[in-house]
Write an enzyme that holds these catalytic residues in place. Structure first.
Site, PDB file in Angstrom:
ATOM      1  N   ARG A 229       0.856  -1.186   0.000  1.00  0.00           N
ATOM      2  CA  ARG A 229       0.000   0.000   0.000  1.00  0.00           C
ATOM      3  C   ARG A 229       0.892   1.235   0.000  1.00  0.00           C
ATOM      4  O   ARG A 229       1.984   1.232   0.562  1.00  0.00           O
ATOM      5  CB  ARG A 229      -0.887   0.029   1.258  1.00  0.00           C
ATOM      6  CG  ARG A 229      -2.105  -0.852   1.158  1.00  0.00           C
ATOM      7  CD  ARG A 229      -3.151  -0.286   0.193  1.00  0.00           C
ATOM      8  NE  ARG A 229      -4.297  -1.165   0.039  1.00  0.00           N
ATOM      9  CZ  ARG A 229      -4.419  -2.092  -0.923  1.00  0.00           C
ATOM     10  NH1 ARG A 229      -3.479  -2.262  -1.808  1.00  0.00           N
ATOM     11  NH2 ARG A 229      -5.515  -2.822  -1.012  1.00  0.00           N
ATOM     12  N   HIS A 277      -1.039   1.113  -9.614  1.00  0.00           N
ATOM     13  CA  HIS A 277      -1.755   0.187  -8.731  1.00  0.00           C
ATOM     14  C   HIS A 277      -2.426  -0.943  -9.523  1.00  0.00           C
ATOM     15  O   HIS A 277      -3.639  -1.158  -9.430  1.00  0.00           O
ATOM     16  CB  HIS A 277      -2.808   0.940  -7.893  1.00  0.00           C
ATOM     17  CG  HIS A 277      -3.190   0.201  -6.644  1.00  0.00           C
ATOM     18  ND1 HIS A 277      -3.483   0.826  -5.461  1.00  0.00           N
ATOM     19  CD2 HIS A 277      -3.327  -1.131  -6.394  1.00  0.00           C
ATOM     20  CE1 HIS A 277      -3.788  -0.076  -4.544  1.00  0.00           C
ATOM     21  NE2 HIS A 277      -3.702  -1.291  -5.095  1.00  0.00           N
TER      22      HIS A 277
HETATM   23  N1  LIG Z   1      -0.846  -3.512  -5.435  1.00  0.00           N
HETATM   24  C1  LIG Z   1      -1.840  -4.358  -5.581  1.00  0.00           C
HETATM   25  O1  LIG Z   1      -2.397  -4.497  -6.681  1.00  0.00           O
HETATM   26  C2  LIG Z   1      -2.261  -5.208  -4.421  1.00  0.00           C
HETATM   27  C3  LIG Z   1      -3.093  -6.308  -4.672  1.00  0.00           C
HETATM   28  C4  LIG Z   1      -3.417  -7.135  -3.638  1.00  0.00           C
HETATM   29  C5  LIG Z   1      -2.941  -6.882  -2.342  1.00  0.00           C
HETATM   30  N2  LIG Z   1      -2.149  -5.795  -2.118  1.00  0.00           N
HETATM   31  C6  LIG Z   1      -1.640  -5.527  -0.757  1.00  0.00           C
HETATM   32  O2  LIG Z   1      -0.863  -6.631  -0.294  1.00  0.00           O
HETATM   33  C7  LIG Z   1      -1.121  -6.798   1.096  1.00  0.00           C
HETATM   34  C8  LIG Z   1      -0.740  -8.186   1.535  1.00  0.00           C
HETATM   35  O3  LIG Z   1      -1.680  -9.125   1.018  1.00  0.00           O
HETATM   36  P1  LIG Z   1      -1.742 -10.625   1.585  1.00  0.00           P
HETATM   37  O4  LIG Z   1      -2.953 -11.252   0.979  1.00  0.00           O
HETATM   38  O5  LIG Z   1      -0.445 -11.312   1.433  1.00  0.00           O
HETATM   39  O6  LIG Z   1      -1.988 -10.333   3.158  1.00  0.00           O
HETATM   40  P2  LIG Z   1      -1.992 -11.356   4.371  1.00  0.00           P
HETATM   41  O7  LIG Z   1      -2.183 -12.762   3.888  1.00  0.00           O
HETATM   42  O8  LIG Z   1      -2.933 -10.812   5.377  1.00  0.00           O
HETATM   43  O9  LIG Z   1      -0.490 -11.267   4.936  1.00  0.00           O
HETATM   44  C9  LIG Z   1       0.000 -10.120   5.567  1.00  0.00           C
HETATM   45  C10 LIG Z   1       1.423 -10.396   6.052  1.00  0.00           C
HETATM   46  O10 LIG Z   1       1.936  -9.193   6.619  1.00  0.00           O
HETATM   47  C11 LIG Z   1       2.472  -9.480   7.901  1.00  0.00           C
HETATM   48  N3  LIG Z   1       2.323  -8.329   8.792  1.00  0.00           N
HETATM   49  C12 LIG Z   1       1.208  -7.635   9.098  1.00  0.00           C
HETATM   50  N4  LIG Z   1       1.484  -6.666   9.983  1.00  0.00           N
HETATM   51  C13 LIG Z   1       2.802  -6.748  10.257  1.00  0.00           C
HETATM   52  C14 LIG Z   1       3.691  -6.047  11.107  1.00  0.00           C
HETATM   53  N5  LIG Z   1       3.264  -5.037  11.899  1.00  0.00           N
HETATM   54  N6  LIG Z   1       4.987  -6.404  11.149  1.00  0.00           N
HETATM   55  C15 LIG Z   1       5.445  -7.429  10.387  1.00  0.00           C
HETATM   56  N7  LIG Z   1       4.657  -8.157   9.540  1.00  0.00           N
HETATM   57  C16 LIG Z   1       3.356  -7.810   9.494  1.00  0.00           C
HETATM   58  C17 LIG Z   1       1.657 -10.644   8.415  1.00  0.00           C
HETATM   59  O11 LIG Z   1       2.354 -11.295   9.462  1.00  0.00           O
HETATM   60  P3  LIG Z   1       1.785 -12.637  10.158  1.00  0.00           P
HETATM   61  O12 LIG Z   1       1.955 -13.725   9.114  1.00  0.00           O
HETATM   62  O13 LIG Z   1       2.674 -12.838  11.316  1.00  0.00           O
HETATM   63  O14 LIG Z   1       0.349 -12.376  10.485  1.00  0.00           O
HETATM   64  C18 LIG Z   1       1.499 -11.473   7.130  1.00  0.00           C
HETATM   65  O15 LIG Z   1       2.617 -12.289   6.950  1.00  0.00           O
HETATM   66  C19 LIG Z   1      -2.610  -6.454   1.230  1.00  0.00           C
HETATM   67  O16 LIG Z   1      -2.950  -6.078   2.542  1.00  0.00           O
HETATM   68  C20 LIG Z   1      -2.768  -5.314   0.235  1.00  0.00           C
HETATM   69  O17 LIG Z   1      -2.583  -4.092   0.918  1.00  0.00           O
HETATM   70  C21 LIG Z   1      -1.805  -4.965  -3.126  1.00  0.00           C
END
Ligand SMILES: NC(=O)c1ccc[n+]([C@@H]2O[C@H](COP(=O)([O-])OP(=O)(O)OC[C@H]3O[C@@H](n4cnc5c(N)ncnc54)[C@H](OP(=O)(O)O)[C@@H]3O)[C@@H](O)[C@H]2O)c1
Length: 314
Positions: A229, A277
């Site tokens: 993000r 994005h």
């Molecule tokens: N640019 C784009 O087109 C696009 C598309 C899709 C998604 N995204 C972004 O990508 C993000 C990640 O997606 P995802 O599906 O992989 O999310 P997810 O499955 O919820 O995984 C989030 C990861 O971030 C870690 N995390 C969260 N807070 C943290 C902190 N304070 N310190 C260290 N690690 C932390 C979590 O740790 P734990 O494993 O320990 O819980 C987890 O490993 C989304 O939230 C979205 O903002 C962007």
């Protein structure tokens, strides 16, 4: 048959409305605000940056679908009703993100911008070669997206290390929490950020973090790839890091303000690669089908998958 409200004022609501109508013969599709009808009918909402307060006006709401993977736009609404929030996850969407990450890691590894420059200037000058195993990619975020990208990069034999909130037992080196961050950064040549935006991660991509990255690797510098993000990064710090040499390049798909203002110095920066994005973009129809299949699952089995943990914020 369920009644679904399309509540995505910032995108192209009519396009989404039509796509839903076309693909869901079994459901009644309403469009906020003009074609919302009786709000007592609404059972599901597909939302992206909904106006605060609207969702609490829907007494029969069963679930809210965030039309992206992030949910910070929903959790910002203090009046959010207590129904499950589902984020957009799907194998195809995950593969799209892995394409984006792999493409940019390979670009840095294979010195794409240098050879582009040399081509434009008719320079024949091969650089010294290095192996993927000599390059360390640091994956910030080991969730659905981070783990999939990490697996792909490991198939190329990159040395992958990871960082998450909680400890992990994986087949590569991982670190967690604030205490683990310095060691994670110190070995990283290419920093890939796939974190969610939460109060703990806002602004985490800052000068102090960039200065801790390894610059002794075979690439001769450190690189940033952010597809999480925009508000994870301090853009002024990215520019500063690029000019002082803490970073040698940045691939950015997300920005503090979107669309990125035309006045941003990032646009014309020779070491910055910008995409609007779209890292994990899919056709509208594909996203509609994901939502419809999740509604089908809830209606037939009662199972709600990919529910957001409101306390954690992701
Ligand atoms: N640019 C784009 O087109 C696009 C598309 C899709 C998604 N995204 C972004 O990508 C993000 C990640 O997606 P995802 O599906 O992989 O999310 P997810 O499955 O919820 O995984 C989030 C990861 O971030 C870690 N995390 C969260 N807070 C943290 C902190 N304070 N310190 C260290 N690690 C932390 C979590 O740790 P734990 O494993 O320990 O819980 C987890 O490993 C989304 O939230 C979205 O903002 C962007």
């Amino acid at each position: 048959m369920s009644t679904i409200l399309i509540l995505i004022p910032r995108w192209h609501p009519q396009v989404w409305h039509q796509a839903f109508v076309k693909r869901s013969i079994n459901h009644e599709i309403r469009l906020w605000p003009d074609q919302a009808g009786d709000l007592n009918d609404i059972e599901y909402v597909c939302a992206w940056h909904p106006p605060p307060g609207v969702l609490r006006m829907l007494p029969r709401l069963k679930a809210i679908f965030s039309m992206g993977a992030g949910v910070e736009h929903l959790l910002a609404d203090e009046t959010l009703p207590n129904v499950p929030i589902l984020r957009m996850t799907d194998p195809e969407l995950t593969c799209r993100m892995t394409e984006y990450v792999t493409m940019n890691v390979l670009s840095y590894h294979r010195r794409r911008s240098l050879y582009d420059f040399q081509q434009r200037n008719r320079i024949w000058k091969p650089e010294s070669e290095h192996r993927t195993s000599d390059v360390t990619v640091g994956m910030m975020g080991l969730g659905v997206l981070g783990l999939h990208s990490a697996d792909m990069l490991r198939q190329f034999n990159f040395n992958v290390v990871g960082w998450s909130l909680t400890p992990k037992q994986l087949s590569f080196q991982t670190y967690h929490g604030t205490d683990g961050l310095p060691r994670f950064l110190a070995g990283t040549d290419i920093l890939v950020c796939l974190l969610p935006l939460t109060s703990a991660t806002r602004g985490i991509l800052n000068l102090s973090v960039f200065r801790q990255l390894s610059r002794n690797g075979p690439l001769g510098g450190a690189y940033l790839i952010n597809a999480g993000r925009g508000k994870l990064q301090i853009e002024a710090d990215v520019v500063q890091a690029l000019s002082e040499g803490s970073l040698d390049g940045a691939a950015m798909d997300v920005f503090e303000q979107e669309p990125l203002p035309s006045s941003s110095p990032l646009w014309a920066h020779p070491k910055v690669t910008i995409t609007p994005h779209v890292a994990a973009g899919l056709p509208t129809e594909a996203l509609v089908d994901i939502v419809l299949s999740k509604i089908e699952q809830i209606e037939t089995t009662g199972i709600v998958s990919d529910e957001v943990d409101r306390k954690r914020g992701y």
